[in-house]
Design a protein around this motif. Structure first.
Motif, mmCIF file in Angstrom:
data_model
loop_
_atom_site.group_PDB
_atom_site.id
_atom_site.type_symbol
_atom_site.label_atom_id
_atom_site.label_comp_id
_atom_site.label_asym_id
_atom_site.label_seq_id
_atom_site.Cartn_x
_atom_site.Cartn_y
_atom_site.Cartn_z
ATOM 1 N N ALA A 44 17.606 67.158 -39.950
ATOM 2 C CA ALA A 44 18.308 67.787 -38.818
ATOM 3 C C ALA A 44 19.803 67.500 -38.893
ATOM 4 C CB ALA A 44 17.731 67.294 -37.498
ATOM 5 N N LEU A 45 20.165 66.286 -39.270
ATOM 6 C CA LEU A 45 21.591 65.952 -39.422
ATOM 7 C C LEU A 45 22.213 66.755 -40.564
ATOM 8 C CD1 LEU A 45 21.435 62.082 -38.900
ATOM 9 C CD2 LEU A 45 22.582 63.741 -37.401
ATOM 10 N N ILE A 46 21.489 66.897 -41.647
ATOM 11 C CA ILE A 46 21.986 67.691 -42.781
ATOM 12 C C ILE A 46 22.183 69.135 -42.355
ATOM 13 C CG2 ILE A 46 21.330 68.647 -45.036
ATOM 14 C CD1 ILE A 46 20.116 65.854 -45.650
ATOM 15 N N ASP A 47 21.241 69.657 -41.591
ATOM 16 C CA ASP A 47 21.373 71.034 -41.094
ATOM 17 C C ASP A 47 22.635 71.201 -40.251
ATOM 18 O OD1 ASP A 47 19.047 71.781 -42.382
ATOM 19 O OD2 ASP A 47 17.792 71.657 -40.582
ATOM 20 N N ASP A 48 23.059 70.112 -39.592
ATOM 21 C CA ASP A 48 24.287 70.116 -38.782
ATOM 22 C C ASP A 48 25.514 69.695 -39.597
ATOM 23 O OD1 ASP A 48 22.944 70.940 -36.513
ATOM 24 O OD2 ASP A 48 22.688 68.902 -35.726
ATOM 25 N N GLU A 49 25.345 69.567 -40.915
ATOM 26 C CA GLU A 49 26.402 69.158 -41.844
ATOM 27 C C GLU A 49 26.955 67.770 -41.523
ATOM 28 O OE1 GLU A 49 29.282 72.316 -42.276
ATOM 29 O OE2 GLU A 49 27.727 73.771 -42.776
ATOM 30 N N ARG A 50 26.095 66.898 -41.048
ATOM 31 C CA ARG A 50 26.445 65.512 -40.746
ATOM 32 C C ARG A 50 25.843 64.629 -41.844
ATOM 33 N NH1 ARG A 50 24.531 65.285 -34.628
ATOM 34 N NH2 ARG A 50 25.023 63.070 -34.889
ATOM 35 N N TYR A 51 26.340 64.852 -43.047
ATOM 36 C CA TYR A 51 25.749 64.264 -44.244
ATOM 37 C C TYR A 51 25.801 62.745 -44.262
ATOM 38 C CZ TYR A 51 26.489 69.125 -45.481
ATOM 39 O OH TYR A 51 26.508 70.496 -45.465
ATOM 40 N N ALA A 52 26.947 62.162 -43.947
ATOM 41 C CA ALA A 52 27.087 60.707 -43.993
ATOM 42 C C ALA A 52 26.130 60.031 -43.014
ATOM 43 C CB ALA A 52 28.527 60.306 -43.704
ATOM 44 N N GLU A 53 25.885 60.661 -41.878
ATOM 45 C CA GLU A 53 24.960 60.094 -40.891
ATOM 46 C C GLU A 53 23.515 60.191 -41.373
ATOM 47 O OE1 GLU A 53 25.742 61.298 -36.694
ATOM 48 O OE2 GLU A 53 27.456 62.327 -37.601
ATOM 49 N N ALA A 54 23.223 61.149 -42.218
ATOM 50 C CA ALA A 54 21.859 61.325 -42.717
ATOM 51 C C ALA A 54 21.497 60.291 -43.780
ATOM 52 C CB ALA A 54 21.687 62.732 -43.293
ATOM 53 N N ILE A 55 22.478 59.789 -44.485
ATOM 54 C CA ILE A 55 22.206 58.894 -45.620
ATOM 55 C C ILE A 55 21.401 57.655 -45.228
ATOM 56 C CG2 ILE A 55 23.292 57.417 -47.371
ATOM 57 C CD1 ILE A 55 25.411 59.664 -47.679
ATOM 58 N N PRO A 56 21.792 56.898 -44.196
ATOM 59 C CA PRO A 56 20.985 55.707 -43.876
ATOM 60 C C PRO A 56 19.537 56.035 -43.496
ATOM 61 C CG PRO A 56 23.015 55.741 -42.562
ATOM 62 C CD PRO A 56 22.960 57.011 -43.349
ATOM 63 N N LEU A 57 19.340 57.160 -42.837
ATOM 64 C CA LEU A 57 17.975 57.561 -42.477
ATOM 65 C C LEU A 57 17.173 57.930 -43.722
ATOM 66 C CD1 LEU A 57 18.741 59.682 -39.296
ATOM 67 C CD2 LEU A 57 17.669 57.419 -39.390
ATOM 68 N N LEU A 58 17.817 58.593 -44.662
ATOM 69 C CA LEU A 58 17.126 58.949 -45.901
ATOM 70 C C LEU A 58 16.853 57.706 -46.744
ATOM 71 C CD1 LEU A 58 19.041 62.230 -46.604
ATOM 72 C CD2 LEU A 58 16.576 62.023 -46.195
ATOM 73 N N GLU A 59 17.743 56.737 -46.689
ATOM 74 C CA GLU A 59 17.494 55.480 -47.396
ATOM 75 C C GLU A 59 16.254 54.788 -46.824
ATOM 76 O OE1 GLU A 59 21.367 53.698 -46.908
ATOM 77 O OE2 GLU A 59 22.031 54.400 -48.889
ATOM 78 N N LEU A 60 16.105 54.841 -45.502
ATOM 79 C CA LEU A 60 14.892 54.301 -44.880
ATOM 80 C C LEU A 60 13.663 55.103 -45.302
ATOM 81 C CD1 LEU A 60 16.157 53.575 -41.245
ATOM 82 C CD2 LEU A 60 15.486 51.881 -42.973
ATOM 83 N N ALA A 61 13.814 56.411 -45.364
ATOM 84 C CA ALA A 61 12.692 57.269 -45.737
ATOM 85 C C ALA A 61 12.212 56.973 -47.155
ATOM 86 C CB ALA A 61 13.067 58.744 -45.589
ATOM 87 N N VAL A 62 13.136 56.817 -48.094
ATOM 88 C CA VAL A 62 12.709 56.540 -49.472
ATOM 89 C C VAL A 62 12.197 55.110 -49.617
ATOM 90 C CG1 VAL A 62 14.140 58.329 -50.523
ATOM 91 C CG2 VAL A 62 15.027 56.002 -50.356
#
Length: 157
Positions: A44-62
């Protein structure tokens, strides 16, 4: 006739009140495909072009699901869009190690190659997509468009 356990459960829910009975419990489990809610929030953050905010969540996901090529691909995308091409390239490599035919990761890696002035490597990624979807697919179309834009941009120089 209601079984005794079912009757006891029904009585407990009635005593707890309707709000408790109707409120679903929040899910804390990781999805086997995406890594769970951290992944969904990141997308959802990526869809809003909030890439830097998405990174920590994706790090948790992986971290929760290291075998998810989708999560690794999205982490690569968010990293690349944040300007960290080296990290993005590494994350795409992890996604493709898990699923060599992951169309999105192939497309994104090709786009990264264009952004880092490696058009021949981007062409190799496009060739993979042509083999994977000879009748066309979104990833192939997106990379073809990116390559055309790259060619136009560099023709002017």
């Amino acid at each position: 006739m209601i079984r005794p356990l079912t009757a006891a459960l029904a009585a407990l829910l009635l005593l707890a009140g309707p709000a408790v009975a109707m409120t679903p419990a929040p899910s804390t489990e990781a999805s086997p495909v995406t890594g769970g809610s951290d992944y969904d929030k990141a997308v959802a953050l990526i869809d809003d072009e909030r890439y830097a905010e998405a990174i920590p969540l994706l790090e948790l996901a992986v971290k929760k699901n290291p075998k998810s090529p989708d999560a690794w691909s999205q982490l690569g995308y968010a990293s690349r869009k944040s300007g960290n091409w080296k990290a993005g390239e590494g994350y795409y490599a992890k996604a493709l190690a898990l699923d060599p035919d992951h169309q999105e990761a192939i497309e994104y890696l090709g786009e990264l190659y264009l952004e880092t002035n490696r058009p021949d490597e981007a062409k190799a990624q496009l060739a993979k997509l042509v083999k994977l979807c000879p009748d066309g697919c979104e990833a192939r179309s997106e990379l073809e468009e990116a390559m055309e834009a790259y060619a136009r941009k560099n023709k002017k120089k």
